[in-house]
Design an enzyme around this catalytic site. Structure first.
Site, PDB file in Angstrom:
ATOM      1  N   HIS A  53       0.823  -1.210   0.000  1.00 33.77           N
ATOM      2  CA  HIS A  53       0.000   0.000   0.000  1.00 33.77           C
ATOM      3  C   HIS A  53       0.860   1.265   0.000  1.00 33.77           C
ATOM      4  O   HIS A  53       1.169   1.824   1.045  1.00 33.77           O
ATOM      5  CB  HIS A  53      -0.912  -0.035   1.243  1.00 33.77           C
ATOM      6  CG  HIS A  53      -2.041   0.938   1.179  1.00 33.77           C
ATOM      7  ND1 HIS A  53      -3.269   0.684   1.759  1.00 33.77           N
ATOM      8  CD2 HIS A  53      -2.139   2.165   0.623  1.00 33.77           C
ATOM      9  CE1 HIS A  53      -4.068   1.719   1.553  1.00 33.77           C
ATOM     10  NE2 HIS A  53      -3.403   2.632   0.874  1.00 33.77           N
ATOM     11  N   HIS A  55       1.448   5.100  -2.075  1.00 30.32           N
ATOM     12  CA  HIS A  55       1.021   6.096  -3.065  1.00 30.32           C
ATOM     13  C   HIS A  55       2.284   6.810  -3.557  1.00 30.32           C
ATOM     14  O   HIS A  55       2.792   7.719  -2.897  1.00 30.32           O
ATOM     15  CB  HIS A  55       0.064   7.110  -2.424  1.00 30.32           C
ATOM     16  CG  HIS A  55      -1.200   6.496  -1.900  1.00 30.32           C
ATOM     17  ND1 HIS A  55      -2.344   6.395  -2.663  1.00 30.32           N
ATOM     18  CD2 HIS A  55      -1.495   5.919  -0.710  1.00 30.32           C
ATOM     19  CE1 HIS A  55      -3.303   5.800  -1.948  1.00 30.32           C
ATOM     20  NE2 HIS A  55      -2.809   5.495  -0.751  1.00 30.32           N
ATOM     21  N   ARG A  57       2.721   8.647  -6.387  1.00 31.16           N
ATOM     22  CA  ARG A  57       2.490   9.953  -7.068  1.00 31.16           C
ATOM     23  C   ARG A  57       3.261  10.041  -8.393  1.00 31.16           C
ATOM     24  O   ARG A  57       2.923   9.382  -9.328  1.00 31.16           O
ATOM     25  CB  ARG A  57       2.823  11.150  -6.169  1.00 31.16           C
ATOM     26  CG  ARG A  57       2.418  11.001  -4.690  1.00 31.16           C
ATOM     27  CD  ARG A  57       0.955  11.105  -4.460  1.00 31.16           C
ATOM     28  NE  ARG A  57       0.653  11.232  -3.028  1.00 31.16           N
ATOM     29  CZ  ARG A  57      -0.489  10.895  -2.475  1.00 31.16           C
ATOM     30  NH1 ARG A  57      -1.465  10.392  -3.190  1.00 31.16           N
ATOM     31  NH2 ARG A  57      -0.709  11.064  -1.181  1.00 31.16           N
ATOM     32  N   ASN A  87      -4.624   6.084  -7.438  1.00 33.25           N
ATOM     33  CA  ASN A  87      -5.201   7.448  -7.418  1.00 33.25           C
ATOM     34  C   ASN A  87      -4.148   8.510  -7.728  1.00 33.25           C
ATOM     35  O   ASN A  87      -3.871   9.394  -6.937  1.00 33.25           O
ATOM     36  CB  ASN A  87      -5.901   7.734  -6.085  1.00 33.25           C
ATOM     37  CG  ASN A  87      -4.993   7.586  -4.880  1.00 33.25           C
ATOM     38  OD1 ASN A  87      -4.066   6.781  -4.876  1.00 33.25           O
ATOM     39  ND2 ASN A  87      -5.236   8.367  -3.838  1.00 33.25           N
ATOM     40  N   LYS A 141      -8.070  -1.758  -6.989  1.00 31.47           N
ATOM     41  CA  LYS A 141      -8.402  -0.969  -5.798  1.00 31.47           C
ATOM     42  C   LYS A 141      -9.744  -0.275  -5.978  1.00 31.47           C
ATOM     43  O   LYS A 141     -10.014   0.335  -7.012  1.00 31.47           O
ATOM     44  CB  LYS A 141      -7.304   0.077  -5.559  1.00 31.47           C
ATOM     45  CG  LYS A 141      -7.572   1.082  -4.442  1.00 31.47           C
ATOM     46  CD  LYS A 141      -7.307   0.487  -3.072  1.00 31.47           C
ATOM     47  CE  LYS A 141      -7.624   1.439  -1.918  1.00 31.47           C
ATOM     48  NZ  LYS A 141      -6.595   2.414  -1.630  1.00 31.47           N
ATOM     49  N   HIS A 176     -10.839   0.380   0.191  1.00 33.08           N
ATOM     50  CA  HIS A 176     -10.880   1.418   1.229  1.00 33.08           C
ATOM     51  C   HIS A 176     -12.356   1.488   1.600  1.00 33.08           C
ATOM     52  O   HIS A 176     -13.180   1.947   0.815  1.00 33.08           O
ATOM     53  CB  HIS A 176     -10.380   2.748   0.646  1.00 33.08           C
ATOM     54  CG  HIS A 176     -10.408   3.884   1.612  1.00 33.08           C
ATOM     55  ND1 HIS A 176      -9.304   4.658   1.873  1.00 33.08           N
ATOM     56  CD2 HIS A 176     -11.400   4.380   2.401  1.00 33.08           C
ATOM     57  CE1 HIS A 176      -9.618   5.581   2.777  1.00 33.08           C
ATOM     58  NE2 HIS A 176     -10.887   5.437   3.108  1.00 33.08           N
ATOM     59  N   HIS A 229      -6.140  -0.980   5.443  1.00 34.43           N
ATOM     60  CA  HIS A 229      -6.069  -0.216   6.698  1.00 34.43           C
ATOM     61  C   HIS A 229      -7.297  -0.326   7.606  1.00 34.43           C
ATOM     62  O   HIS A 229      -8.042   0.632   7.797  1.00 34.43           O
ATOM     63  CB  HIS A 229      -5.748   1.259   6.442  1.00 34.43           C
ATOM     64  CG  HIS A 229      -6.409   1.877   5.238  1.00 34.43           C
ATOM     65  ND1 HIS A 229      -7.762   1.772   4.974  1.00 34.43           N
ATOM     66  CD2 HIS A 229      -5.900   2.611   4.224  1.00 34.43           C
ATOM     67  CE1 HIS A 229      -8.033   2.423   3.861  1.00 34.43           C
ATOM     68  NE2 HIS A 229      -6.923   2.931   3.384  1.00 34.43           N
ATOM     69  N   ASP A 302       0.698   2.570   3.862  1.00 33.29           N
ATOM     70  CA  ASP A 302      -0.141   3.643   3.310  1.00 33.29           C
ATOM     71  C   ASP A 302       0.673   4.943   3.176  1.00 33.29           C
ATOM     72  O   ASP A 302       0.197   6.024   3.542  1.00 33.29           O
ATOM     73  CB  ASP A 302      -1.414   3.872   4.134  1.00 33.29           C
ATOM     74  CG  ASP A 302      -2.459   4.647   3.333  1.00 33.29           C
ATOM     75  OD1 ASP A 302      -2.188   4.999   2.168  1.00 33.29           O
ATOM     76  OD2 ASP A 302      -3.542   4.912   3.870  1.00 33.29           O
ATOM     77  N   HIS A 306       2.249  14.243   0.862  1.00 30.38           N
ATOM     78  CA  HIS A 306       1.740  15.543   0.393  1.00 30.38           C
ATOM     79  C   HIS A 306       2.773  16.585   0.819  1.00 30.38           C
ATOM     80  O   HIS A 306       3.570  16.331   1.717  1.00 30.38           O
ATOM     81  CB  HIS A 306       0.391  15.859   1.056  1.00 30.38           C
ATOM     82  CG  HIS A 306      -0.681  14.851   0.744  1.00 30.38           C
ATOM     83  ND1 HIS A 306      -1.343  14.812  -0.463  1.00 30.38           N
ATOM     84  CD2 HIS A 306      -1.187  13.827   1.475  1.00 30.38           C
ATOM     85  CE1 HIS A 306      -2.223  13.823  -0.457  1.00 30.38           C
ATOM     86  NE2 HIS A 306      -2.143  13.196   0.706  1.00 30.38           N
TER      87      HIS A 306
HETATM   88  O1  DOR Z   1      -5.180   9.404   4.090  1.00 27.85           O
HETATM   89  C1  DOR Z   1      -5.247   8.936   2.960  1.00 27.85           C
HETATM   90  N1  DOR Z   1      -4.443   9.377   1.965  1.00 27.85           N
HETATM   91  N2  DOR Z   1      -6.141   7.980   2.700  1.00 27.85           N
HETATM   92  C2  DOR Z   1      -6.389   7.565   1.449  1.00 27.85           C
HETATM   93  O2  DOR Z   1      -7.249   6.760   1.279  1.00 27.85           O
HETATM   94  C3  DOR Z   1      -5.664   8.150   0.311  1.00 27.85           C
HETATM   95  C4  DOR Z   1      -4.369   8.695   0.713  1.00 27.85           C
HETATM   96  C5  DOR Z   1      -3.742   9.567  -0.341  1.00 27.85           C
HETATM   97  O3  DOR Z   1      -3.701   9.155  -1.507  1.00 27.85           O
HETATM   98  O4  DOR Z   1      -3.265  10.641  -0.006  1.00 27.85           O
HETATM   99 ZN    ZN Z   2      -3.907   4.553   0.734  1.00 31.05          ZN
END
Ligand code: DOR
Ligand code: ZN
Length: 423
Positions: A53, A55, A57, A87, A141, A176, A229, A302, A306
């Site tokens: 899991h 992300h 980017r 995503n 997903k 999710h 999660h 996870d 950001h």
């Molecule tokens: O806190 C989160 N951030 N939960 C998610 O489901 C997506 C993730 C994100 O992509 O930033």
């Molecule tokens: Zn996630």
């Protein structure tokens, strides 16, 4: 490549491990012929973490993270394999998006696969991809609620179609489970909006209802289901019961849902804003019990980077998520040590099970013939987590300042050696 012999503490006691090219050639008490010896007596060696899991980017979100920075963060955290979430921009919801990601991921220094993203109308596009039997696709997903630039599925019939498609191609459906209609209800019900009540606004009821829903559908369809999660004790109960009669149900815990609770938000504010939210000590305890009794299959970080500028916006604007690749193993190892949970159980959760569930052949164990993906860790000396030193572009963490007894010393990925803390 040189033939390297390691002498380390493993979950099975002190062993000699022979690495030749990208593989583990031998593990045992003998000393087979070698060119070089790495004496890591006193250090722990485990299979590198396989994180289902992440992300990553990149592409149109390089300001948050790239495949280069995520690789460095993973290696710093003892993570040798990741699975990337869909995503992104572009999203991994069709072949175009997948191919863009394949191109971006060529910069990776770690092993990886991708999860495809399901929407309410991309079934054919998903099938087009799956029919070509892609070995780099791990799962599909689904988000039942909006969280961070993701598509939401609310129609139960669409869910069933996706579950059937996953079954046809033997892929795992990851969910999710926070339910959007329920979140909307709570948003309307409560006027106050602040990080301190994130756990009330994104109410536990919504995660519980969503988990209930997908367990019911998976029992009907018979596909493989992986609940991402898990955050509440009620979900643990539901999953524990479901697993008794359905061997295709899996679930994941994150280090933050396992160890942190909502009271930390007083100190860390939006830096602890995550979906699902941090819950309560009661939930931490239920998750820990589920880790010990085998209800939980995997630890997923996870990792959701950001920028700091985004995170210091007002609560209602600041995105959810924080980096996790550099803290997951150190935090979990330290917690397991304190609770006297054997390293063997940790290795199942962080490597062996994720390799099995997401079909990473010959990874996730220290066994002859397996890939040499290893994390060598100093578990004697205590030190704080310092997020300012993260390799990730996201240099903050709700774990900042936490003391851990797990410094990643050396990492091997397909036999290639990465030494940490060496300038
Ligand atoms: O806190 C989160 N951030 N939960 C998610 O489901 C997506 C993730 C994100 O992509 O930033
Ligand atoms: Zn996630």
């Amino acid at each position: 490549m040189k033939i390297l012999l390691l002498n380390c503490q493993t979950s099975e006691g002190i062993k000699n491990i022979l690495l030749k090219d990208e593989l583990i050639e031998y593990i045992g008490s003998k000393q087979p012929a070698h060119d070089e010896m790495l004496d890591c007596s006193g250090l722990l060696v485990i299979p590198g973490m396989i994180d289902p899991h992440v992300h990553v980017r990149d592409m149109e979100m390089v300001h948050k993270e790239t495949w280069e920075t995520v690789s460095k963060a993973a290696i710093a955290g003892g993570v040798t394999t990741i699975i990337d979430m869909p995503n992104t921009k572009p999203a991994t919801t069709n072949l175009h998006g997948l191919n863009a990601k394949r191109e971006a991921a060529k910069k990776a220094k770690i092993n990886y696969k991708f999860h495809l993203g399901a929407t309410e109308n991309n079934l054919q596009e998903l099938e087009q991809i799956l029919a070509s039997d892609p070995t780099d696709v791990a799962g599909i997903k689904i988000f039942l609620a909006g969280s961070s630039s993701n598509e939401v599925i609310t129609d139960e019939n669409k869910l069933k179609e996706i579950f059937k498609l996953a079954k046809k191609y033997d892929k795992v459906v990851l969910v999710h489970t926070e339910l959007q209609s329920c979140l909307d209800k709570w948003q309307q019900k409560i006027a106050e909006k602040s990080i301190q009540i994130h756990n009330i606004l994104r109410n536990r009821e919504c995660a519980i209802k969503g988990t209930e829903l997908v367990l019911r559908i998976a029992n009907e369809i018979g596909n493989k289901l992986y609940i991402c999660h898990v955050s509440t004790k009620e979900e643990i109960k539901l999953i524990r019961v479901a697993k008794e009669s359905n061997k295709n149900i899996y679930c994941e815990v994150t280090p933050h849902h396992l160890i942190l609770d909502e009271t930390i938000l007083k100190q860390v504010g939006n830096f602890g804003k995550v979906n699902p939210p941090l819950r309560t000590k009661d939930d931490n305890n239920a998750l820990l019990e589920a880790v010990i009794d085998g209800t939980i299959d995997c630890v997923g970080s996870d990792h959701a980077p950001h920028t700091i500028d985004e995170k210091i916006e007002d609560y209602s604007i600041a995105p959810s998520g924080f980096p996790g690749l550099e803290t997951a193993l150190p935090i979990i190892i330290t917690e397991f040590d304190e609770r006297e949970i054997p390293i063997k159980r940790l290795v199942e959760l962080t490597s062996t099970k994720p390799a099995e569930i997401f079909s990473f052949e010959n990874r996730g164990k220290i066994t002859k013939g397996y890939f040499a993906d290893l994390a060598v860790i100093d578990t004697e000396n205590e030190s704080p987590i310092i997020s300012a030193l993260f390799k990730s572009k996201a240099k903050y963490s709700p774990f900042d300042g936490s003391m851990v007894k797990a410094q990643i010393n050396t990492v091997f990925i397909n036999g290639r050696k990465y030494e940490l803390n060496v300038e």
